[in-house]
Design an enzyme around this catalytic site. Structure first.
Site, PDB file in Angstrom:
ATOM      1  N   CYS A  73       0.804  -1.218   0.000  1.00 56.28           N
ATOM      2  CA  CYS A  73       0.000   0.000   0.000  1.00 56.28           C
ATOM      3  C   CYS A  73       0.841   1.273   0.000  1.00 56.28           C
ATOM      4  CB  CYS A  73      -1.005  -0.003   1.145  1.00 56.28           C
ATOM      5  SG  CYS A  73      -0.302   0.087   2.809  1.00 56.28           S
ATOM      6  N   HIS A 125      -2.678   1.054   6.996  1.00 59.30           N
ATOM      7  CA  HIS A 125      -3.009   0.831   5.579  1.00 59.30           C
ATOM      8  C   HIS A 125      -3.415   2.165   4.953  1.00 59.30           C
ATOM      9  CE1 HIS A 125      -4.007  -1.583   2.119  1.00 59.30           C
ATOM     10  NE2 HIS A 125      -5.208  -1.044   2.053  1.00 59.30           N
ATOM     11  N   HIS A 137      -6.320   0.740  -3.677  1.00 58.98           N
ATOM     12  CA  HIS A 137      -5.304   0.335  -2.703  1.00 58.98           C
ATOM     13  C   HIS A 137      -4.673  -0.979  -3.126  1.00 58.98           C
ATOM     14  CE1 HIS A 137      -7.749  -2.676  -0.165  1.00 58.98           C
ATOM     15  NE2 HIS A 137      -8.491  -2.388  -1.214  1.00 58.98           N
TER      16      HIS A 137
END
Length: 167
Positions: A73, A125, A137
């Site tokens: 990510c 994240h 993502h």
């Protein structure tokens, strides 16, 4: 045939982003009401979103920093912001969150970053908001860059904050 479809899909994305840049309806005002002026979508932010969309289905790799090797990510965000906007944003998702300017969820614009607590760790994240309550993502689960809905039960429960590097 594919060469014709890709530019058409990019044109559609650009038109969608232009529509997302229109001002939001004004919230009621009065004593104790705080309003945030709508933010325009910058050209750099549009480039970031288009670049992110071009990486859909790229493989995941922990610590990955380029599409050829795979992306995680934060590696995805760093790679896209460098290539599409010329901005050097490096480090973990938490490092990136510390450097960005806070944005209220109601004021999200395409190109902003959205952060989630997915590992019992704040800001573990990160994804790129693309408009229409969606983000791109690089999740480790199912291992490919993809689009998710912000109101997806998993992510809605883990949403922490948003940051911007534009304006």
């Amino acid at each position: 045939m594919i060469a014709r479809v890709l530019p058409l899909s990019l044109l559609c994305c650009a038109l969608l982003l232009a529509a997302c840049g229109s001002p939001a309806p004004r919230a009621p005002t009065g004593p104790g009401t705080i309003t945030q002026a709508p933010r325009a979508v910058s050209g750099q932010a549009v480039e970031v979103v288009l670049y992110a969309m071009s990486l859909i289905d790229t493989g995941y790799r922990f610590g990955g920093k380029n599409p050829e090797a795979g992306l995680d990510c934060s590696g995805m965000v760093s790679y896209i912001f460098d290539r599409a906007a010329g901005l050097r944003i490096q480090g973990s998702a938490a490092d990136i969150a510390r450097r960005g300017r806070p944005v209220e969820r109601e004021a999200l614009r395409p190109g902003d970053l959205v952060f989630f607590n997915t590992m019992n760790r704040p800001f573990s994240h990160v994804g790129i908001y693309i408009g229409d309550d969606r983000f791109v993502h690089a999740p480790s689960t199912n291992g490919k860059v993809r689009i998710e809905q912000m109101d997806n039960r998993y992510f809605a429960q883990r949403y922490e904050a948003a940051r911007t590097f534009f304006d």
